[in-house]
Design a protein around this motif. Structure first.
Motif, PDB file in Angstrom:
ATOM      1  N   GLU A 179      25.105 -67.376  48.071  1.00 10.50           N
ATOM      2  CA  GLU A 179      23.383 -67.322  47.793  1.00 10.50           C
ATOM      3  C   GLU A 179      22.670 -67.094  47.034  1.00 10.50           C
ATOM      4  N   GLY A 180      23.228 -66.087  46.364  1.00 10.61           N
ATOM      5  CA  GLY A 180      21.745 -65.937  45.174  1.00 10.61           C
ATOM      6  C   GLY A 180      21.796 -66.690  44.138  1.00 10.61           C
ATOM      7  N   LEU A 181      22.855 -67.902  44.129  1.00 13.04           N
ATOM      8  CA  LEU A 181      23.122 -68.550  43.000  1.00 13.04           C
ATOM      9  C   LEU A 181      22.166 -70.225  43.360  1.00 13.04           C
ATOM     10  N   ARG A 182      22.307 -70.677  45.340  1.00 12.93           N
ATOM     11  CA  ARG A 182      21.877 -71.254  45.761  1.00 12.93           C
ATOM     12  C   ARG A 182      20.559 -71.135  46.387  1.00 12.93           C
ATOM     13  N   SER A 183      20.481 -69.884  46.092  1.00 10.82           N
ATOM     14  CA  SER A 183      18.309 -69.752  47.131  1.00 10.82           C
ATOM     15  C   SER A 183      17.320 -69.594  45.275  1.00 10.82           C
ATOM     16  N   GLY A 184      17.760 -69.018  44.324  1.00 12.34           N
ATOM     17  CA  GLY A 184      17.519 -68.963  43.242  1.00 12.34           C
ATOM     18  C   GLY A 184      17.361 -67.583  43.317  1.00 12.34           C
ATOM     19  N   GLU A 185      17.613 -66.144  45.000  1.00 13.19           N
ATOM     20  CA  GLU A 185      17.429 -65.843  44.679  1.00 13.19           C
ATOM     21  C   GLU A 185      17.360 -63.701  43.619  1.00 13.19           C
ATOM     22  N   ALA A 186      19.120 -64.700  43.310  1.00 12.84           N
ATOM     23  CA  ALA A 186      19.868 -63.584  42.355  1.00 12.84           C
ATOM     24  C   ALA A 186      18.373 -63.585  40.589  1.00 12.84           C
ATOM     25  N   ASP A 187      17.030 -64.680  41.023  1.00  8.24           N
ATOM     26  CA  ASP A 187      16.250 -64.275  39.287  1.00  8.24           C
ATOM     27  C   ASP A 187      15.245 -63.706  39.724  1.00  8.24           C
ATOM     28  N   ARG A 188      15.709 -62.434  39.735  1.00  3.24           N
ATOM     29  CA  ARG A 188      14.786 -60.933  40.054  1.00  3.24           C
ATOM     30  C   ARG A 188      13.411 -61.006  39.065  1.00  3.24           C
ATOM     31  N   ASP A 189      13.722 -61.428  37.916  1.00  2.00           N
ATOM     32  CA  ASP A 189      13.012 -61.154  36.450  1.00  2.00           C
ATOM     33  C   ASP A 189      11.900 -62.661  37.521  1.00  2.00           C
ATOM     34  N   ARG A 190      11.942 -64.009  37.843  1.00  3.96           N
ATOM     35  CA  ARG A 190      11.537 -64.781  38.665  1.00  3.96           C
ATOM     36  C   ARG A 190      10.629 -65.170  36.964  1.00  3.96           C
ATOM     37  N   ASP A 191      12.193 -65.392  35.682  1.00  7.57           N
ATOM     38  CA  ASP A 191      12.206 -66.346  34.511  1.00  7.57           C
ATOM     39  C   ASP A 191      12.690 -67.260  34.998  1.00  7.57           C
ATOM     40  N   GLY A 192      13.396 -68.103  35.753  1.00  5.12           N
ATOM     41  CA  GLY A 192      13.690 -69.309  36.046  1.00  5.12           C
ATOM     42  C   GLY A 192      15.142 -69.629  35.002  1.00  5.12           C
ATOM     43  N   LEU A 193      15.969 -68.499  35.235  1.00  4.11           N
ATOM     44  CA  LEU A 193      17.325 -68.160  34.653  1.00  4.11           C
ATOM     45  C   LEU A 193      17.499 -67.037  35.439  1.00  4.11           C
ATOM     46  N   ILE A 194      19.264 -67.262  35.236  1.00  6.86           N
ATOM     47  CA  ILE A 194      20.283 -66.223  36.743  1.00  6.86           C
ATOM     48  C   ILE A 194      21.091 -65.494  35.635  1.00  6.86           C
ATOM     49  N   GLY A 195      20.922 -64.210  35.147  1.00  3.65           N
ATOM     50  CA  GLY A 195      21.582 -63.786  34.206  1.00  3.65           C
ATOM     51  C   GLY A 195      22.554 -62.997  34.641  1.00  3.65           C
ATOM     52  N   VAL A 196      23.991 -62.723  34.254  1.00  4.79           N
ATOM     53  CA  VAL A 196      25.034 -62.232  34.758  1.00  4.79           C
ATOM     54  C   VAL A 196      24.645 -60.340  35.354  1.00  4.79           C
ATOM     55  N   GLN A 197      24.071 -60.210  34.822  1.00  3.00           N
ATOM     56  CA  GLN A 197      23.573 -58.486  35.083  1.00  3.00           C
ATOM     57  C   GLN A 197      21.922 -58.917  36.438  1.00  3.00           C
ATOM     58  N   GLU A 198      21.360 -59.618  36.010  1.00  2.00           N
ATOM     59  CA  GLU A 198      21.079 -60.021  37.844  1.00  2.00           C
ATOM     60  C   GLU A 198      21.699 -60.835  38.394  1.00  2.00           C
ATOM     61  N   LEU A 199      22.418 -61.161  38.473  1.00  2.42           N
ATOM     62  CA  LEU A 199      23.659 -61.817  39.448  1.00  2.42           C
ATOM     63  C   LEU A 199      24.154 -60.643  40.078  1.00  2.42           C
ATOM     64  N   TYR A 200      25.214 -59.680  39.246  1.00  3.55           N
ATOM     65  CA  TYR A 200      25.528 -58.700  39.746  1.00  3.55           C
ATOM     66  C   TYR A 200      24.872 -57.353  40.635  1.00  3.55           C
ATOM     67  N   ASP A 201      22.915 -57.593  39.706  1.00  2.00           N
ATOM     68  CA  ASP A 201      22.180 -56.754  41.319  1.00  2.00           C
ATOM     69  C   ASP A 201      21.988 -56.687  42.185  1.00  2.00           C
ATOM     70  N   TYR A 202      21.626 -58.354  42.249  1.00  6.83           N
ATOM     71  CA  TYR A 202      21.620 -58.671  44.190  1.00  6.83           C
ATOM     72  C   TYR A 202      23.362 -59.263  44.491  1.00  6.83           C
ATOM     73  N   VAL A 203      24.332 -58.713  44.035  1.00  3.43           N
ATOM     74  CA  VAL A 203      24.715 -58.998  45.278  1.00  3.43           C
ATOM     75  C   VAL A 203      25.947 -57.600  45.282  1.00  3.43           C
ATOM     76  N   TYR A 204      25.550 -56.708  44.355  1.00  5.45           N
ATOM     77  CA  TYR A 204      25.941 -55.170  44.838  1.00  5.45           C
ATOM     78  C   TYR A 204      24.294 -54.827  46.065  1.00  5.45           C
ATOM     79  N   GLU A 205      23.237 -55.261  45.843  1.00 14.38           N
ATOM     80  CA  GLU A 205      22.646 -54.794  46.903  1.00 14.38           C
ATOM     81  C   GLU A 205      22.288 -55.682  48.275  1.00 14.38           C
ATOM     82  N   GLU A 206      22.706 -57.161  48.206  1.00 17.15           N
ATOM     83  CA  GLU A 206      23.154 -57.953  49.139  1.00 17.15           C
ATOM     84  C   GLU A 206      24.665 -56.692  50.065  1.00 17.15           C
ATOM     85  N   LEU A 207      25.810 -56.651  49.872  1.00 17.25           N
ATOM     86  CA  LEU A 207      26.585 -55.768  50.481  1.00 17.25           C
ATOM     87  C   LEU A 207      26.325 -54.085  50.480  1.00 17.25           C
TER      88      LEU A 207
END
Length: 256
Positions: A192-220
């Motif tokens: 979901e984080g990748l598909r929706s783009g919501e894992a792009d926390r700083d909205r720079d157009g790219l999803i870094g691995v740290q951003e992806l982890y932060d998104y998943v951690y908070e979702e769970l």
């Protein structure tokens, strides 16, 4: 995103042994994750899947995956299965023909995966582990409830994200025991984080691995399940897992 982008998704939900419960999520998770990783707008990976195969086919696929890579390649390995520990506390990944009494010869040892990564020339390797760590239930287990992923799999040029680092279930949907096709909480959040783009926390157009982890951690965390993802990283540079489908903001959200 220079260099090759390659992903291997290993999913095992059906087991020959009655001692290993069926998992409903792995096959569907692998298919859904492959879709977002292959999408040229998002991951732009070349993706291979190995689903419900015996240990010799899985080990062969893993060894082949890390072979003859270039230094600038980005490699992503996703493992969705039961995680088991032997009496010495060593982690093993279950395959379709795994016998819990014969882990050394019928499963994929974490040390085997570690060796393949260590011998690989690629500077950037992302390992995603969506496993139920049920090591405390092994006959003769020493009662150590921690899976020492950092010791066995971390290393230079690698990022390791795990669904959990304790002897607890990697939750599948609302209930562990259901067998309907529903994504696991961990991989579902990744997708979901990748598909929706919501894992792009700083909205720079790219999803870094740290951003992806932060998104998943908070979702769970927000879902209320007793499961906390873990992350270890030792990298030379930022690893971009995907592009974001959301429009980038000028200078990123944190610089507005």
């Amino acid at each position: 995103m220079p260099g090759g982008r390659h992903a291997l998704l290993v999913a095992t939900g059906t087991y020959d042994s009655q001692a290993l419960s069926r998992l409903r999520s792995p096959a569907g998770d692998a298919l859904a994750l492959a879709e977002v990783l292959e999408d040229p707008r998002i991951g732009d990976f070349e993706v291979d899947r190995v689903v419900d195969r015996p240990h010799h086919e899985v080990t062969r696929a893993v060894e082949r995956f890390f072979l003859d890579r270039r230094r600038d390649d980005l490699l992503l390995l996703h493992l969705s299965c039961h995680g088991l520990k032997n009496d010495n506390g060593e982690l093993h990944f279950a395959t379709g023909d795994t016998d819990r009494r014969l882990l050394a010869s019928t499963s994929v040892p974490a040390r085997f995966v570690q060796r393949q990564m260590s011998q690989c020339r690629a500077r950037s390797i992302v390992l995603l582990l969506d496993c139920c760590y049920s090591g405390a239930f092994l006959t003769g287990g020493k009662g150590d409830t921690t899976v020492h992923v950092r010791d066995e799999l971390a290393g230079h040029g690698r990022v390791v994200l795990t669904a959990t680092n304790r002897t607890e279930y990697a939750w599948e949907g609302e209930r562990v025991t259901e067998l309907g096709p529903e994504p696991s909480r961990f991989t579902g959040a990744l997708i979901e984080g990748l598909r929706s783009g919501e894992a792009d926390r700083d909205r720079d157009g790219l999803i870094g691995v740290q951003e992806l982890y932060d998104y998943v951690y908070e979702e769970l965390r927000d879902s209320g399940v007793r499961q906390r993802p873990q992350m270890w990283a030792e990298l030379e540079h930022r690893v971009v897992v995907a592009r974001s489908v959301l429009p980038a903001l000028p200078h990123g959200r944190d610089r507005e």
